[in-house]
Scaffold this motif. Structure first.
Motif, PDB file in Angstrom:
ATOM      1  N   LEU A 193       7.500  11.744   4.337  1.00  0.00           N
ATOM      2  CA  LEU A 193       7.334  10.553   4.361  1.00  0.00           C
ATOM      3  C   LEU A 193       8.178   9.902   3.321  1.00  0.00           C
ATOM      4  O   LEU A 193       7.101   9.066   2.795  1.00  0.00           O
ATOM      5  N   ALA A 194       9.284   9.638   2.702  1.00  0.00           N
ATOM      6  CA  ALA A 194       9.562   9.317   1.409  1.00  0.00           C
ATOM      7  C   ALA A 194      10.276   7.401   2.422  1.00  0.00           C
ATOM      8  O   ALA A 194      11.110   7.801   3.241  1.00  0.00           O
ATOM      9  N   VAL A 195       9.258   6.412   1.937  1.00  0.00           N
ATOM     10  CA  VAL A 195       9.523   5.469   2.104  1.00  0.00           C
ATOM     11  C   VAL A 195      10.230   4.357   1.173  1.00  0.00           C
ATOM     12  O   VAL A 195       9.315   4.125   0.372  1.00  0.00           O
ATOM     13  N   LEU A 196      11.652   4.123   0.856  1.00  0.00           N
ATOM     14  CA  LEU A 196      12.375   3.237   0.437  1.00  0.00           C
ATOM     15  C   LEU A 196      12.546   1.934   0.638  1.00  0.00           C
ATOM     16  O   LEU A 196      13.605   1.140   1.726  1.00  0.00           O
ATOM     17  N   PRO A 197      11.611   0.726   1.044  1.00  0.00           N
ATOM     18  CA  PRO A 197      12.058  -0.319   1.274  1.00  0.00           C
ATOM     19  C   PRO A 197      12.302  -1.240   0.236  1.00  0.00           C
ATOM     20  O   PRO A 197      13.063  -2.579   0.524  1.00  0.00           O
ATOM     21  N   GLY A 198      13.150  -1.246  -1.112  1.00  0.00           N
ATOM     22  CA  GLY A 198      14.245  -1.489  -1.425  1.00  0.00           C
ATOM     23  C   GLY A 198      14.045  -2.024  -2.656  1.00  0.00           C
ATOM     24  O   GLY A 198      12.892  -1.654  -3.165  1.00  0.00           O
ATOM     25  N   SER A 199      15.014  -2.060  -4.189  1.00  0.00           N
ATOM     26  CA  SER A 199      14.373  -2.493  -5.062  1.00  0.00           C
ATOM     27  C   SER A 199      14.529  -3.982  -5.542  1.00  0.00           C
ATOM     28  O   SER A 199      14.703  -4.340  -6.493  1.00  0.00           O
ATOM     29  N   ALA A 228       5.102   8.422   0.923  1.00  0.00           N
ATOM     30  CA  ALA A 228       5.908   8.564  -0.836  1.00  0.00           C
ATOM     31  C   ALA A 228       6.637   7.453  -1.228  1.00  0.00           C
ATOM     32  O   ALA A 228       7.542   6.569  -0.817  1.00  0.00           O
ATOM     33  N   VAL A 229       5.860   6.722  -2.201  1.00  0.00           N
ATOM     34  CA  VAL A 229       6.968   5.510  -2.313  1.00  0.00           C
ATOM     35  C   VAL A 229       7.025   5.023  -3.837  1.00  0.00           C
ATOM     36  O   VAL A 229       6.564   4.746  -4.771  1.00  0.00           O
ATOM     37  N   PRO A 230       8.519   4.998  -3.998  1.00  0.00           N
ATOM     38  CA  PRO A 230       9.401   4.437  -5.712  1.00  0.00           C
ATOM     39  C   PRO A 230       9.198   3.008  -5.231  1.00  0.00           C
ATOM     40  O   PRO A 230       9.948   2.204  -5.149  1.00  0.00           O
ATOM     41  N   ALA A 231       8.456   2.514  -7.069  1.00  0.00           N
ATOM     42  CA  ALA A 231       8.483   1.204  -6.970  1.00  0.00           C
ATOM     43  C   ALA A 231       9.618   1.168  -8.103  1.00  0.00           C
ATOM     44  O   ALA A 231       9.723   1.320  -8.734  1.00  0.00           O
ATOM     45  N   ALA A 232      10.694   0.583  -8.093  1.00  0.00           N
ATOM     46  CA  ALA A 232      11.787   0.094  -9.028  1.00  0.00           C
ATOM     47  C   ALA A 232      11.324  -0.199 -10.291  1.00  0.00           C
ATOM     48  O   ALA A 232      11.616  -0.211 -11.731  1.00  0.00           O
ATOM     49  N   ASP A 233      10.649  -1.345 -10.966  1.00  0.00           N
ATOM     50  CA  ASP A 233       9.956  -1.606 -11.843  1.00  0.00           C
ATOM     51  C   ASP A 233       8.531  -2.294 -11.144  1.00  0.00           C
ATOM     52  O   ASP A 233       7.969  -2.276  -9.996  1.00  0.00           O
ATOM     53  N   ALA A 234       8.630  -2.860 -11.893  1.00  0.00           N
ATOM     54  CA  ALA A 234       6.722  -3.455 -12.205  1.00  0.00           C
ATOM     55  C   ALA A 234       6.155  -4.611 -11.036  1.00  0.00           C
ATOM     56  O   ALA A 234       5.552  -4.515 -10.693  1.00  0.00           O
ATOM     57  N   ALA A 235       7.657  -5.410 -11.183  1.00  0.00           N
ATOM     58  CA  ALA A 235       7.230  -6.511 -10.286  1.00  0.00           C
ATOM     59  C   ALA A 235       7.625  -6.119  -8.578  1.00  0.00           C
ATOM     60  O   ALA A 235       6.582  -6.366  -7.401  1.00  0.00           O
ATOM     61  N   CYS A 236       7.943  -4.855  -8.322  1.00  0.00           N
ATOM     62  CA  CYS A 236       8.058  -4.670  -7.410  1.00  0.00           C
ATOM     63  C   CYS A 236       7.362  -3.501  -6.882  1.00  0.00           C
ATOM     64  O   CYS A 236       6.539  -3.323  -5.766  1.00  0.00           O
ATOM     65  N   ARG A 237       6.500  -2.957  -7.769  1.00  0.00           N
ATOM     66  CA  ARG A 237       4.979  -2.341  -7.325  1.00  0.00           C
ATOM     67  C   ARG A 237       4.605  -3.451  -7.175  1.00  0.00           C
ATOM     68  O   ARG A 237       3.452  -3.119  -5.967  1.00  0.00           O
ATOM     69  N   ALA A 238       4.448  -4.670  -7.035  1.00  0.00           N
ATOM     70  CA  ALA A 238       3.605  -5.377  -7.030  1.00  0.00           C
ATOM     71  C   ALA A 238       3.023  -5.911  -6.061  1.00  0.00           C
ATOM     72  O   ALA A 238       2.043  -6.023  -5.209  1.00  0.00           O
ATOM     73  N   ALA A 239       4.253  -6.162  -5.510  1.00  0.00           N
ATOM     74  CA  ALA A 239       4.654  -6.511  -4.021  1.00  0.00           C
ATOM     75  C   ALA A 239       4.524  -5.125  -2.806  1.00  0.00           C
ATOM     76  O   ALA A 239       4.041  -5.714  -2.062  1.00  0.00           O
ATOM     77  N   ILE A 240       4.727  -3.982  -3.670  1.00  0.00           N
ATOM     78  CA  ILE A 240       4.851  -3.200  -2.918  1.00  0.00           C
ATOM     79  C   ILE A 240       2.508  -3.828  -2.680  1.00  0.00           C
ATOM     80  O   ILE A 240       2.361  -3.060  -1.150  1.00  0.00           O
ATOM     81  N   GLU A 241       2.541  -3.024  -3.029  1.00  0.00           N
ATOM     82  CA  GLU A 241       0.343  -2.637  -3.589  1.00  0.00           C
ATOM     83  C   GLU A 241       0.072  -4.119  -2.621  1.00  0.00           C
ATOM     84  O   GLU A 241      -0.307  -3.893  -2.064  1.00  0.00           O
ATOM     85  N   GLN A 242       0.632  -5.183  -2.915  1.00  0.00           N
ATOM     86  CA  GLN A 242       0.587  -6.552  -1.763  1.00  0.00           C
ATOM     87  C   GLN A 242       0.400  -6.016  -0.902  1.00  0.00           C
ATOM     88  O   GLN A 242      -0.716  -6.889  -0.009  1.00  0.00           O
ATOM     89  N   GLY A 243       1.721  -5.683  -0.126  1.00  0.00           N
ATOM     90  CA  GLY A 243       1.991  -5.627   0.819  1.00  0.00           C
ATOM     91  C   GLY A 243       1.046  -4.967   1.454  1.00  0.00           C
ATOM     92  O   GLY A 243       0.716  -4.962   3.146  1.00  0.00           O
ATOM     93  N   LEU A 244       0.180  -3.500   1.072  1.00  0.00           N
ATOM     94  CA  LEU A 244      -0.409  -2.417   1.648  1.00  0.00           C
ATOM     95  C   LEU A 244      -1.993  -3.213   2.212  1.00  0.00           C
ATOM     96  O   LEU A 244      -2.909  -3.026   2.054  1.00  0.00           O
ATOM     97  N   ASP A 245      -2.548  -4.328   1.340  1.00  0.00           N
ATOM     98  CA  ASP A 245      -3.725  -4.896   1.611  1.00  0.00           C
ATOM     99  C   ASP A 245      -3.894  -5.525   2.982  1.00  0.00           C
ATOM    100  O   ASP A 245      -3.687  -6.195   3.293  1.00  0.00           O
ATOM    101  N   GLY A 246      -4.955  -4.990   3.422  1.00  0.00           N
ATOM    102  CA  GLY A 246      -5.250  -5.111   4.816  1.00  0.00           C
ATOM    103  C   GLY A 246      -4.773  -4.386   6.022  1.00  0.00           C
ATOM    104  O   GLY A 246      -4.562  -4.115   7.188  1.00  0.00           O
TER     105      GLY A 246
END
Length: 383
Positions: A193-199, A228-246
């Motif tokens: 499942l590709a998940v794209l929550p925005g850029s 599978a989740v693509p992160a548009a940039d480093a800030a987006c990746r940090a937000a995606i990883e933070q959202g996964l916490d917990g």
């Protein structure tokens, strides 16, 4: 001034505008190799030869509420840029996306006798049609990515040309799913499942928690599912990883970019409404579109009656019928999203029936867009 080099000014907002602008700039350079190019652009346009007076990230603001917060800064920037452009006197000004910023700038330059182009058309099919006439007061020429747009402008006496969509040129007619999976390291053919929550960070904050829970619900019904989740940039990746916490979502693979490969490699795509929906269609993948805007923006849009369409995602607009599920605002819940995605996983006949619809739309959108847009600009310059 006699003997002066041709001057072309371009202003692009956000990554999508930077991509459009880079392709156009490269084609214009082939036609006008001695021209000067200056304005606002991102890394792609700068690499293509733009002298950047500002970076396009300064214009990356979305939604009515967000624009209101940044309005004083944006107005100051536009005033300074307008003065600089009037001093520089380009032979043509090309505003790329960012209509809230560019159309006012174009109008002032047009009134000063500078030829103006807007690329690409704002979504006049979605918002009040009267905007087309207003855009015509700002732009001598409007370049459209979609074939249903020029007739709308024609009703208001505006010169608008369909040039095709650069993404339709970039995607092959038949994407290679196996090769995409190989590039991503997805072996043994697991369900993906590709998940794209925005850029944009605002989009991610609103949509990612909802998408996470929808994906978690899907793992209960799709054994071995990889998200599978693509992160548009480093800030987006940090937000995606933070959202996964917990969260209780397992088997998540986050990639730096590679959105196109991730879509092609997937079985189904869950994404935020916008250009990503067009990309998923060009990747020939079934999708579910979900979106939420800020509560204030939503209330303003509804109160002002600004929407003139019941379809939001580009595949449905281009097909002129609902071929993919779209769940907006209050309907965008984890349960609704998971149910719609599960519908694609569980119905191979529906997936197969979708493919010829996608292929037909893809063929209509192909038109060597950057070259066609450059030809239209060259025609305006020749007048």
């Amino acid at each position: 001034m006699a003997g002066r080099r041709l001057r072309i000014a371009l202003v692009a907002g956000e990554a999508s505008g930077d991509l459009l602008g880079a392709g156009l700039l490269e084609e214009l350079k082939q036609r006008f190799p001695d021209a000067e190019f200056a304005g606002i652009g991102g890394p792609r346009m700068q690499a293509a030869g733009l002298e950047a007076w500002h970076d396009s990230s300064e214009l990356a603001v979305m939604g009515l509420a967000e624009v209101l917060r940044h309005l004083p800064r944006l107005l100051r920037l536009r005033r300074r840029l307008s003065r600089r452009l009037l001093d520089w006197r380009p032979d043509v000004f090309i505003g790329i996306d960012a209509p809230d910023f560019n159309l006012g700038l174009e109008r002032r330059l047009k009134q000063a006798g500078i030829r103006t182009v807007h690329y690409a058309s704002p979504s006049v099919w979605a918002w009040r049609e009267g905007r087309a006439a207003k855009i015509g007061r700002s732009a001598d020429l409007v370049l459209c990515l979609f074939p249903m747009e020029p007739p709308i402008y024609a009703r208001h006496g505006v010169d608008a040309r369909f040039v095709g969509h650069p993404l339709a040129d970039a995607f092959p007619a038949h994407p290679d799913r196996a090769a995409a999976r190989e590039r991503l390291g997805l072996h043994d053919d697991p369900p993906v499942l590709a998940v794209l929550p925005g850029s944009r960070l605002g989009e991610i904050r609103r949509l990612w928690p909802v998408f996470i829970e929808a994906a978690r619900l899907l793992t209960l019904g799709v054994p071995g599912l990889i998200v599978a989740v693509p992160a548009a940039d480093a800030a987006c990746r940090a937000a995606i990883e933070q959202g996964l916490d917990g969260s209780q979502l397992a088997n998540v693979a986050i990639y730096d970019g590679q959105a196109h490969d991730i879509m092609v490699a997937s079985d189904v795509v869950l994404l935020a409404s916008g250009t990503a929906a067009l990309e998923a269609m060009l990747a020939k993948r079934p999708m579910v579109v979900g979106y939420r805007i800020s509560a204030l923006t939503y209330r303003l849009v509804m109160w002002l009656g600004m929407m003139r369409t019941s379809r939001y995602s580009l595949p449905n607009v281009l097909a002129n019928e609902p071929i993919v599920p779209e769940l907006m605002q209050h309907d965008c819940t984890p349960e609704n999203l998971a149910s719609a995605v599960m519908g694609w996983f569980g119905d191979p006949d529906a997936r197969a029936a979708l493919l010829p619809r996608y292929e037909h739309i893809h063929a209509k959108l192909r038109g060597n867009a950057s070259a066609s847009a450059a030809e239209a600009v060259a025609g305006l310059l020749a007048k």
